[in-house]
Every structure is written in C-alpha cells, then in structure tokens.
Design a protein around this motif. Sequence first.
Motif, PDB file in Angstrom:
ATOM      1  N   GLY A 300      43.900 -92.327  24.663  1.00 52.57           N
ATOM      2  CA  GLY A 300      42.928 -92.549  25.730  1.00 52.57           C
ATOM      3  C   GLY A 300      43.301 -91.894  27.044  1.00 52.57           C
ATOM      4  O   GLY A 300      42.666 -92.153  28.062  1.00 52.57           O
ATOM      5  N   HIS A 301      44.320 -91.027  27.036  1.00 48.83           N
ATOM      6  CA  HIS A 301      44.767 -90.349  28.243  1.00 48.83           C
ATOM      7  C   HIS A 301      44.771 -88.836  28.046  1.00 48.83           C
ATOM      8  O   HIS A 301      44.733 -88.340  26.916  1.00 48.83           O
ATOM      9  CB  HIS A 301      46.180 -90.791  28.633  1.00 48.83           C
ATOM     10  N   LYS A 302      44.828 -88.115  29.153  1.00 46.49           N
ATOM     11  CA  LYS A 302      45.170 -86.699  29.183  1.00 46.49           C
ATOM     12  C   LYS A 302      46.578 -86.591  29.730  1.00 46.49           C
ATOM     13  O   LYS A 302      46.930 -87.288  30.701  1.00 46.49           O
ATOM     14  CB  LYS A 302      44.225 -85.918  30.106  1.00 46.49           C
ATOM     15  N   ALA A 303      47.409 -85.726  29.167  1.00 44.29           N
ATOM     16  CA  ALA A 303      48.783 -85.573  29.638  1.00 44.29           C
ATOM     17  C   ALA A 303      49.047 -84.135  30.039  1.00 44.29           C
ATOM     18  O   ALA A 303      48.626 -83.193  29.352  1.00 44.29           O
ATOM     19  CB  ALA A 303      49.770 -86.007  28.564  1.00 44.29           C
ATOM     20  N   TYR A 304      49.761 -83.981  31.154  1.00 44.50           N
ATOM     21  CA  TYR A 304      50.152 -82.668  31.670  1.00 44.50           C
ATOM     22  C   TYR A 304      51.663 -82.696  31.854  1.00 44.50           C
ATOM     23  O   TYR A 304      52.197 -83.544  32.580  1.00 44.50           O
ATOM     24  CB  TYR A 304      49.453 -82.372  32.996  1.00 44.50           C
ATOM     25  N   LEU A 305      52.344 -81.760  31.194  1.00 44.92           N
ATOM     26  CA  LEU A 305      53.810 -81.723  31.191  1.00 44.92           C
ATOM     27  C   LEU A 305      54.286 -80.454  31.868  1.00 44.92           C
ATOM     28  O   LEU A 305      53.770 -79.371  31.591  1.00 44.92           O
ATOM     29  CB  LEU A 305      54.342 -81.758  29.760  1.00 44.92           C
ATOM     30  N   CYS A 306      55.276 -80.580  32.728  1.00 45.22           N
ATOM     31  CA  CYS A 306      55.767 -79.407  33.439  1.00 45.22           C
ATOM     32  C   CYS A 306      57.260 -79.554  33.688  1.00 45.22           C
ATOM     33  O   CYS A 306      57.703 -80.519  34.324  1.00 45.22           O
ATOM     34  CB  CYS A 306      55.022 -79.242  34.762  1.00 45.22           C
ATOM     35  N   GLY A 307      58.043 -78.585  33.183  1.00 42.02           N
ATOM     36  CA  GLY A 307      59.483 -78.652  33.371  1.00 42.02           C
ATOM     37  C   GLY A 307      60.227 -77.809  32.362  1.00 42.02           C
ATOM     38  O   GLY A 307      59.642 -76.976  31.663  1.00 42.02           O
ATOM     39  N   PRO A 308      61.533 -78.031  32.239  1.00 46.07           N
ATOM     40  CA  PRO A 308      62.350 -77.230  31.318  1.00 46.07           C
ATOM     41  C   PRO A 308      62.026 -77.543  29.860  1.00 46.07           C
ATOM     42  O   PRO A 308      61.556 -78.651  29.543  1.00 46.07           O
ATOM     43  CB  PRO A 308      63.785 -77.630  31.675  1.00 46.07           C
ATOM     44  N   PRO A 309      62.261 -76.590  28.948  1.00 44.92           N
ATOM     45  CA  PRO A 309      61.893 -76.776  27.538  1.00 44.92           C
ATOM     46  C   PRO A 309      62.403 -78.055  26.887  1.00 44.92           C
ATOM     47  O   PRO A 309      61.632 -78.699  26.164  1.00 44.92           O
ATOM     48  CB  PRO A 309      62.474 -75.524  26.866  1.00 44.92           C
ATOM     49  N   PRO A 310      63.662 -78.492  27.099  1.00 45.95           N
ATOM     50  CA  PRO A 310      64.089 -79.738  26.436  1.00 45.95           C
ATOM     51  C   PRO A 310      63.258 -80.947  26.870  1.00 45.95           C
ATOM     52  O   PRO A 310      62.953 -81.819  26.049  1.00 45.95           O
ATOM     53  CB  PRO A 310      65.551 -79.877  26.873  1.00 45.95           C
ATOM     54  N   MET A 311      62.894 -80.996  28.151  1.00 44.39           N
ATOM     55  CA  MET A 311      62.050 -82.097  28.624  1.00 44.39           C
ATOM     56  C   MET A 311      60.679 -82.048  27.981  1.00 44.39           C
ATOM     57  O   MET A 311      60.131 -83.082  27.559  1.00 44.39           O
ATOM     58  CB  MET A 311      61.922 -82.026  30.145  1.00 44.39           C
ATOM     59  N   ARG A 323      50.408 -91.730  19.705  1.00 48.53           N
ATOM     60  CA  ARG A 323      48.998 -91.506  19.351  1.00 48.53           C
ATOM     61  C   ARG A 323      48.240 -90.640  20.343  1.00 48.53           C
ATOM     62  O   ARG A 323      47.032 -90.761  20.507  1.00 48.53           O
ATOM     63  CB  ARG A 323      48.262 -92.853  19.159  1.00 48.53           C
ATOM     64  N   LEU A 324      48.941 -89.717  21.004  1.00 48.57           N
ATOM     65  CA  LEU A 324      48.276 -88.704  21.822  1.00 48.57           C
ATOM     66  C   LEU A 324      48.539 -87.358  21.165  1.00 48.57           C
ATOM     67  O   LEU A 324      49.692 -87.035  20.867  1.00 48.57           O
ATOM     68  CB  LEU A 324      48.817 -88.716  23.253  1.00 48.57           C
ATOM     69  N   PHE A 325      47.474 -86.575  20.955  1.00 50.17           N
ATOM     70  CA  PHE A 325      47.639 -85.380  20.153  1.00 50.17           C
ATOM     71  C   PHE A 325      47.277 -84.113  20.911  1.00 50.17           C
ATOM     72  O   PHE A 325      46.917 -84.149  22.090  1.00 50.17           O
ATOM     73  CB  PHE A 325      46.847 -85.520  18.855  1.00 50.17           C
ATOM     74  N   GLU A 326      47.338 -83.001  20.224  1.00 48.61           N
ATOM     75  CA  GLU A 326      47.295 -81.676  20.831  1.00 48.61           C
ATOM     76  C   GLU A 326      46.142 -81.474  21.808  1.00 48.61           C
ATOM     77  O   GLU A 326      46.333 -80.910  22.884  1.00 48.61           O
ATOM     78  CB  GLU A 326      47.229 -80.614  19.726  1.00 48.61           C
ATOM     79  N   ARG A 327      44.963 -81.915  21.472  1.00 42.67           N
ATOM     80  CA  ARG A 327      43.793 -81.651  22.314  1.00 42.67           C
ATOM     81  C   ARG A 327      43.925 -82.289  23.695  1.00 42.67           C
ATOM     82  O   ARG A 327      43.237 -81.885  24.638  1.00 42.67           O
ATOM     83  CB  ARG A 327      42.524 -82.161  21.636  1.00 42.67           C
ATOM     84  N   ASP A 328      44.785 -83.296  23.836  1.00 40.15           N
ATOM     85  CA  ASP A 328      44.920 -84.010  25.108  1.00 40.15           C
ATOM     86  C   ASP A 328      46.279 -83.794  25.770  1.00 40.15           C
ATOM     87  O   ASP A 328      46.641 -84.521  26.699  1.00 40.15           O
ATOM     88  CB  ASP A 328      44.683 -85.507  24.902  1.00 40.15           C
ATOM     89  N   ILE A 329      47.036 -82.814  25.300  1.00 40.36           N
ATOM     90  CA  ILE A 329      48.343 -82.511  25.896  1.00 40.36           C
ATOM     91  C   ILE A 329      48.332 -81.063  26.377  1.00 40.36           C
ATOM     92  O   ILE A 329      48.042 -80.141  25.608  1.00 40.36           O
ATOM     93  CB  ILE A 329      49.494 -82.717  24.893  1.00 40.36           C
ATOM     94  N   HIS A 330      48.641 -80.874  27.629  1.00 37.73           N
ATOM     95  CA  HIS A 330      48.709 -79.539  28.234  1.00 37.73           C
ATOM     96  C   HIS A 330      50.069 -79.405  28.897  1.00 37.73           C
ATOM     97  O   HIS A 330      50.595 -80.374  29.456  1.00 37.73           O
ATOM     98  CB  HIS A 330      47.586 -79.349  29.246  1.00 37.73           C
ATOM     99  N   MET A 331      50.633 -78.194  28.833  1.00 37.02           N
ATOM    100  CA  MET A 331      52.000 -78.072  29.335  1.00 37.02           C
ATOM    101  C   MET A 331      52.248 -76.747  30.019  1.00 37.02           C
ATOM    102  O   MET A 331      51.582 -75.739  29.752  1.00 37.02           O
ATOM    103  CB  MET A 331      52.992 -78.241  28.190  1.00 37.02           C
ATOM    104  N   GLU A 332      53.211 -76.781  30.925  1.00 37.22           N
ATOM    105  CA  GLU A 332      53.763 -75.577  31.528  1.00 37.22           C
ATOM    106  C   GLU A 332      55.268 -75.657  31.369  1.00 37.22           C
ATOM    107  O   GLU A 332      55.926 -76.495  31.973  1.00 37.22           O
ATOM    108  CB  GLU A 332      53.396 -75.455  33.004  1.00 37.22           C
ATOM    109  N   ARG A 333      55.786 -74.780  30.554  1.00 35.18           N
ATOM    110  CA  ARG A 333      57.203 -74.760  30.222  1.00 35.18           C
ATOM    111  C   ARG A 333      57.891 -73.706  31.088  1.00 35.18           C
ATOM    112  O   ARG A 333      57.429 -72.575  31.181  1.00 35.18           O
ATOM    113  CB  ARG A 333      57.322 -74.412  28.735  1.00 35.18           C
TER     114      ARG A 333
END
Length: 353
Positions: A300-311, A323-333
């Motif tokens: 039920g959320h959108k997630a945005y991840l930003c940081g070093p690859p291990p994180m 239970r959060l999957f690809e369509r709702d996860i965005h990242m900047e590595r």
Amino acid sequence: MSYEVTIEPTGDVIEVEEGQTILDAALRQGVWLPFACGHGTCATCKCQLLDGDVELGNASPFALMDIERDEGKILACCAIPESDLVIEADIDVDPDFAGFPIKDYTATVTEVRDLSPTIKGVYFDLDGSMEFQAGQYINLNIPGVDGVRAFSIANKPSSGEVLELHVRLVPGGAGTSYIHETLKPGDSLKVSGPYGQFFTRKSDSKDVIFIAGGSGLSSPQSMILELIEEGDSRQIYLFQGARNAGELYNREIFETLEQEHSNFHYIPALNAPEQADDWQGFTGFVHEAAKSYFDGRFDGHKAYLCGPPPMIDAAITTLMQGRLFERDIHMERFLTAADGAEEQGRSALFKKI
C-alpha cells in the motif's frame, strides 16, 4: 558534421553532432530514451542497430557482451554515429516523467559548507533557470578531472536558479577530493542537466516511504521539500541512516518539518552510535528501522531508495519480504564508472527497475 538518427518504434529523428553520443543528442532535443548510469555500465540504454555504422565507445563488456555486439546491440550512452542511423529502443515512458531537455549552465559557487565529517554541501548560482524533477541529477565538469561527475540535486525544483549538492568524500576520488579540498566560493564550473529516471510518481495516491543512506539524502530531500511545498496530503516517511550522529546531517531540517506537517514522519537510524552521541533513537541499519516501524508490512506504499549499493540491496529485500514489489519500488544507486562492472546499476532481485 552531423548525422541523422531515426529512433524506432516512435519514428523520432534527431541530429547527432560529430563525436556526440546518441543519448546525449536525444536528451538535449527532448527525445526520451531509457537510461540510468550514463557511462556504459548498467545496460539500461541498450538498443538494436538496424542500419548504419557506430563507434561503440567505452561500453563495459559486462553491459554489452561480445555476442551482443556481434548481434548489433549498442549502448546509446556510449555509441557515437559514423553515418546516418536507424536504431530500435525499448521505449516505455513513465506517465509522470516530464522529459525536460538537457541544457548547459555555468554554476558559480556561493558556499561550501561542512554537513558532516565526510559530506560537503555545495551551493551554486546558475546563469539560467534549470527545469528538473525532484530526484534527478546533474553532471559536473571538475577542473583537472577527466570526464564528468554526477551529483543528485538536493534543492526543490521551484528554486531552479540555484543548485545544492551533497558531496561525500570518496577516498582517492579525484572529483570529490577537488570539491572537498580546493573548491571555494566564487569558482565557476560547467554543469549540464537534468538527468535521470528517479522522480516522484505524483499520479499514484499511495503513501510514500523514503529510505536514504549517506549523501543519498540529497534526492529524497528535494522530493520531500517539493511534496510539502505543493501541499501533498499523502503520508510521507523518511528513514535516514548514518553510522553515528555526526554523519546524520540535515537532521534539524526534517525534525522541523515533522513538527510543522502532521503528514511527515522522520525516523533516523544509527548503526554504530558513539557514546558521546547519547543516542535515544533507533540503533541499527536504516532498512531495519523501516521494518521495525512498519512491523514488516509495506504493502500500500510507494518506496524511493537512495544510497550506496549495499543499503539499496538490503532495503529491496526488506521491502519485498514485506509485500512491496517492483512496480512500487524506485531507486537511485550511488555508482561510479568503476563500480558498474560488478553492479550493472540494478539489483539482481529485479528483472528491471
């Protein structure tokens, strides 16, 4: 001299100057092509050459294997036309992507500030207003350093005539060493932008989780400031991870936002607090803080991840287990050209992201 490149299946036609890459020409002319790293390591911009001749450039053998080269595959971020071309790209434009054309700017330093023992805040005035989406990055030309260096934009888009960058000192890094040791107010550098596919999906009404580590706070800071400025009513959560309190920079900004806006929640985490920190908050890694806060359920959320690859990898695993999957996860590595051979710019957990 220039060459004409036709991009299928859209039929877009761009002019590419001699020595210019296909991707650079496309983005400067407002024609979207998928890309991520911009320096030949992630394979996001892989295209099929249908007609014409190209110089493949500095494409990593991991991103563009020998068998793919023989099949006519190219990386748009590295490929330089040697004739008129026809290429085929896997184009799937996100409806929230604004597609602002890339432009060149002169950026004059107004301040260099210590944000933490290892991170500098660098502030510029631009000689024009840059249109960008919160979460995107710029390329910076640094004197005496070959190539450009990419840094995420930390200020909100409404302040487009200034530029705020958060720069972590990379041991042995020529670019970050120059910024930390030599750059001073009054210096002028060349900047181009905006770049990147990391931006807020405003059309999605789900509540938003940001997970940031180190100088990876820069993009979430821009995104959060914009959402709050626009009066966004979604619940917004920022999980900021650092080693100790000295590295937990800009903490005061987010504590103030939390006090002023009932829909913003700030959860810092230290994985190795020092005794002098007198730390009363969450102790552990930032993905563990998110898991604890949400009791392991993120649907039920959108997630945005930003940081070093291990994180990033740890956060993706935690979110998907919750239970959060690809369509709702965005990242900047945060990757450099040297990192790309191993990482290829994405998590092995995803087929694409």
